[in-house]
Scaffold this motif. Structure first.
Motif, PDB file in Angstrom:
ATOM      1  N   GLN A 107       0.833  -1.196   0.000  1.00  0.00           N
ATOM      2  CA  GLN A 107       0.000   0.000   0.000  1.00  0.00           C
ATOM      3  C   GLN A 107       0.872   1.252   0.000  1.00  0.00           C
ATOM      4  OE1 GLN A 107      -3.097   0.492  -0.393  1.00  0.00           O
ATOM      5  NE2 GLN A 107      -3.591   2.492   0.466  1.00  0.00           N
ATOM      6  N   TYR A 147     -10.131  -4.685   1.858  1.00  0.00           N
ATOM      7  CA  TYR A 147      -9.019  -3.764   2.055  1.00  0.00           C
ATOM      8  C   TYR A 147      -8.357  -3.899   3.425  1.00  0.00           C
ATOM      9  CZ  TYR A 147     -10.771  -1.662  -2.203  1.00  0.00           C
ATOM     10  OH  TYR A 147     -11.172  -1.470  -3.506  1.00  0.00           O
ATOM     11  N   LEU A 187      -4.797  -5.050   3.650  1.00  0.00           N
ATOM     12  CA  LEU A 187      -3.676  -4.150   3.417  1.00  0.00           C
ATOM     13  C   LEU A 187      -3.152  -3.534   4.706  1.00  0.00           C
ATOM     14  CD1 LEU A 187      -5.041  -2.283   0.260  1.00  0.00           C
ATOM     15  CD2 LEU A 187      -3.479  -4.234   0.339  1.00  0.00           C
TER      16      LEU A 187
END
Length: 473
Positions: free
Chosen positions: A143, A430, A433
């Protein structure tokens, strides 16, 4: 079958891999003329489609050698697949390398521990003469690399169409920001999670097991329908006041996580510019966690587990027929089918009231091109990878994961109706991440009627924000 989604950054090894041209900077702002595909004469080129440039000339990559750089490839591995598909695939891949004048290999250069830093150092030091396509794993380091401009914008490369069915659009969506796309992955079968069901238990309760597939096909496999079936199958056979057959037997972490996504909820979301945000307090997430907690407290077999039960007793309970449903990982299919006499089926997780369709929450790892490469180099790598991963002529509909599925599941509907659907419904997760956010420790293990989802969301808000700020930087 495919592997299940995990909160861990530990990788799962995967696909074989693979690249064209123009001048310019690492932004990829200039790309060559889009090649027009033309059909080559079958007697000359085996019936394959050949790509040409704007002048009708065959694409020539100039003899480059592309290295798909990972940490997973075993140099001593021997491919013993002698199927017709394997032979055709090798013949095709030999053809594309000769036709477009390039070679390609997948090679372990980094280790799992060093891969993120190796990539970062390579890009910041300006790269070298190699043509690398990096295979990296999801997590804070990746990320950060995306946010700091270390990954090439794939959307500028006109030899790639990441909307094609062969690409895993969930991966491209995860690794995108500000209209730019930084990660890609060819979709040769993905993992996921669904709901196994015991056909004998359903029949004993007067329910036709085939109805579940019909409900799924009609879009009627909903939370409401799931609860309705749980209530019908749950029984106290010996009249001792304790149920002997429960609606389900599963692991609470899987149950809470996937149900959240089935209602279009998220734990961590991503805004338009790629910044990760806390989505725990959204109405969809709160509704999902409250419903999942209620079902867990009513219909899961943990209500009668022995006090000294092992952490994975849910599997024992399910295999012993103490639950009709097992919401769990796709990769458990072989173990369940091999260890149970009862015939099992497999459907998607039911969808919630705020969702329009079924989903398969996944978090797979991407292939990325270093941003330090100029546009010509990046284009060639992307072109090679694209043609290398094309469906093999005459085997366009072949899928190794489907063949494995037919040999694993008790019925063909599990594969044709469910696994196929899961392949088409990837939903990015997500939270994968942000490794410092542990959903199990922060939420799932603490959920109860006395400690509600809203209370937990309030308690972790500041901690999560600090962790998100660190990753977003």
């Amino acid at each position: 079958m495919g592997g299940g989604t995990s909160q861990s950054n530990q990788p799962t090894s995967d696909q074989s891999t693979p690249n064209q041209s123009t001048p310019d900077s690492s932004t990829g702002s200039s790309t060559p003329e889009t090649p027009a595909a033309t059909e080559a004469p079958a007697d000359d080129l085996g019936g394959y489609t050949i790509r040409t440039d704007a002048n009708g000339n065959k694409i020539d990559l100039g003899g480059i050698h592309v290295t798909v750089r990972d940490w997973t490839t075993d140099p001593n591995a021997v491919n013993e697949d002698t199927s017709a598909y394997a032979e055709a695939r090798k013949q095709y891949q030999d053809w594309v390398q000769e036709t477009y004048n390039f070679t390609i290999e997948q090679k372990a250069i980094s280790t799992w521990e060093s891969a993120p830093e190796d990539f970062s150092n390579y890009v910041t030091e300006g790269g070298d003469d190699n043509y690398y396509l990096f295979y990296l794993y999801k997590g804070p380091a990746l990320q950060s690399a995306m946010k700091n401009g270390l990954m090439y914008d794939l959307s500028t490369l006109d030899c790639l169409d990441l909307s094609e069915g062969k690409w895993h659009d969930g991966v491209s969506e995860m690794f995108s920001a500000d209209g730019k796309v930084y990660g890609m992955r060819n979709n040769e079968g993905i993992g996921g999670r669904g709901v196994y069901f015991n056909k004998r238990i359903l029949k004993d309760a007067g329910i036709d097991p085939e109805d579940l597939y019909k409900w799924q096909e009609a879009g009627e496999w909903t939370w409401e329908k799931f609860e309705e079936v749980c209530a019908k199958v749950q029984k106290d056979v010996d009249n001792d006041g304790v149920a002997d057959i429960y609606g389900m037997a599963t692991r609470n972490t899987i149950w809470y996580e996937v149900i959240t996504h089935t209602n279009n909820g998220d734990f961590i979301g991503k805004d338009a510019n790629g910044t990760l945000v806390n989505s725990l307090e959204s109405s969809a997430t709160m509704e999902a966690l409250n419903w999942a907690l209620d079902i867990w407290d009513k219909y899961d077999a943990h209500l009668s587990y022995p006090e000294d039960a092992a952490w994975d007793y849910f599997l024992t309970a399910y295999k012993e027929g103490k639950g009709c449903f097992y919401p769990g990982e796709l990769w458990r299919a072989k173990d369940l089918m091999d260890s149970m006499e009862d015939e099992l089926g497999f459907v998607c997780f039911p969808k919630g009231p705020q969702a329009d369709d079924y989903v398969n929450p996944v978090a797979d790892d991407p292939f990325v091109i270093p941003a330090c490469y100029d546009a010509d180099k990046a284009w060639k790598i992307a072109f090679a990878f694209d043609v290398w991963t094309e469906p093999v002529p005459e085997f366009e509909d072949y899928a190794a994961w489907k063949v494995d599925g037919y040999n694993t599941f008790d019925d063909t509907e599990s594969v044709d109706s469910t696994v196929t659907l899961l392949m088409d419904r990837p939903k990015p997760t997500y939270n994968a991440l942000v490794s410092d956010i542990d959903l199990a420790e922060d939420i799932f293990y603490k959920l109860s009627k006395e400690n509600t989802p809203a209370q937990i969301a309030e308690a972790v808000k500041s901690q999560w924000q600090a962790k998100l700020d660190a990753v977003n930087k």
